[in-house]
Motif scaffolding. Structure first.
Motif, PDB file in Angstrom:
ATOM      1  N   ASN A 177     -30.897  22.680 -47.174  1.00 40.09           N
ATOM      2  CA  ASN A 177     -31.043  21.309 -46.680  1.00 40.09           C
ATOM      3  C   ASN A 177     -29.826  20.873 -45.874  1.00 40.09           C
ATOM      4  O   ASN A 177     -29.959  20.190 -44.856  1.00 40.09           O
ATOM      5  CB  ASN A 177     -31.280  20.336 -47.834  1.00 40.09           C
ATOM      6  CG  ASN A 177     -32.695  20.396 -48.358  1.00 40.09           C
ATOM      7  OD1 ASN A 177     -33.590  20.888 -47.686  1.00 40.09           O
ATOM      8  ND2 ASN A 177     -32.893  19.911 -49.568  1.00 40.09           N
ATOM      9  N   GLN A 198     -30.681  20.569 -37.091  1.00 35.56           N
ATOM     10  CA  GLN A 198     -31.305  19.366 -36.545  1.00 35.56           C
ATOM     11  C   GLN A 198     -30.475  18.730 -35.424  1.00 35.56           C
ATOM     12  O   GLN A 198     -31.017  18.432 -34.368  1.00 35.56           O
ATOM     13  CB  GLN A 198     -31.594  18.358 -37.643  1.00 35.56           C
ATOM     14  CG  GLN A 198     -32.336  17.145 -37.136  1.00 35.56           C
ATOM     15  CD  GLN A 198     -32.585  16.131 -38.230  1.00 35.56           C
ATOM     16  OE1 GLN A 198     -31.982  16.178 -39.279  1.00 35.56           O
ATOM     17  NE2 GLN A 198     -33.462  15.191 -37.947  1.00 35.56           N
ATOM     18  N   GLU A 250     -29.867  22.716 -42.503  1.00 40.26           N
ATOM     19  CA  GLU A 250     -30.910  22.163 -41.629  1.00 40.26           C
ATOM     20  C   GLU A 250     -30.547  20.770 -41.148  1.00 40.26           C
ATOM     21  O   GLU A 250     -30.672  20.455 -39.972  1.00 40.26           O
ATOM     22  CB  GLU A 250     -32.240  22.135 -42.390  1.00 40.26           C
ATOM     23  CG  GLU A 250     -33.432  21.753 -41.537  1.00 40.26           C
ATOM     24  CD  GLU A 250     -33.718  20.277 -41.549  1.00 40.26           C
ATOM     25  OE1 GLU A 250     -34.254  19.774 -40.547  1.00 40.26           O
ATOM     26  OE2 GLU A 250     -33.395  19.614 -42.542  1.00 40.26           O
ATOM     27  N   GLY A 251     -30.077  19.936 -42.049  1.00 45.09           N
ATOM     28  CA  GLY A 251     -29.811  18.545 -41.687  1.00 45.09           C
ATOM     29  C   GLY A 251     -28.540  18.345 -40.886  1.00 45.09           C
ATOM     30  O   GLY A 251     -28.465  17.450 -40.058  1.00 45.09           O
ATOM     31  N   ASN A 252     -27.522  19.170 -41.125  1.00 45.62           N
ATOM     32  CA  ASN A 252     -26.231  18.941 -40.474  1.00 45.62           C
ATOM     33  C   ASN A 252     -25.902  19.935 -39.374  1.00 45.62           C
ATOM     34  O   ASN A 252     -24.913  19.750 -38.670  1.00 45.62           O
ATOM     35  CB  ASN A 252     -25.109  18.974 -41.517  1.00 45.62           C
ATOM     36  CG  ASN A 252     -25.228  17.838 -42.492  1.00 45.62           C
ATOM     37  OD1 ASN A 252     -25.673  16.757 -42.141  1.00 45.62           O
ATOM     38  ND2 ASN A 252     -24.844  18.082 -43.730  1.00 45.62           N
TER      39      ASN A 252
END
Length: 133
Positions: free
Chosen positions: A56, A64, A59-61
């Motif tokens: 996560n 994305q 993917e998020g930092n």
């Protein structure tokens, strides 16, 4: 890798819930950790939680902002700063709306030439129609 049973159905659930913004991946990670906890015990469940958190965060930092930056033509650092500022100022709502607001503001800045001239795309369209006459 950890040996959690029902890995294929969990993978399908993770794939489907990943399309739900903000909470989808977290909910799927909680489900996978609970299955690991019940089936294998606390140590494998903690390993699953660690893997979920790592994925996560990557993917998020990382992914994305890079992909969104290329799509919106914004630098990844600008997106990260915008997400951070939006989260600090308005919590989850700020995190959700910060990048679209940044993209809209950047689009307005790119075409604005000042109070005496129309924006570039309008000026180009006006010149094209004048040439056609």
């Amino acid at each position: 890798i950890v040996g959690v049973p029902l890995a294929l159905p969990l993978a399908v659930v993770v794939f489907i819930t990943a399309f739900i913004p903000i909470v989808g991946a977290t909910a799927a990670g909680i489900l996978a950790a609970l299955v690991a906890l019940v089936a294998l015990g606390p140590v494998p469940a903690l390993i699953v939680v660690g893997i979920v958190v790592l994925v996560n965060q990557l993917e998020g930092n990382l992914l994305q902002p890079v992909l969104m930056g290329k799509t919106l033509k914004l630098h990844g650092l600008v997106i990260l700063i915008g997400l951070t500022a939006g989260t600090v100022l308005a919590g989850i709502t700020g995190a959700i709306i910060s990048v679209p607001l940044l993209a809209a503001a950047w689009g307005a800045i790119q075409v604005w030439d000042g109070p005496d001239q129309p924006a570039r795309p309008w000026r180009q369209k006006r010149e094209e129609t004048a040439e056609a006459r």
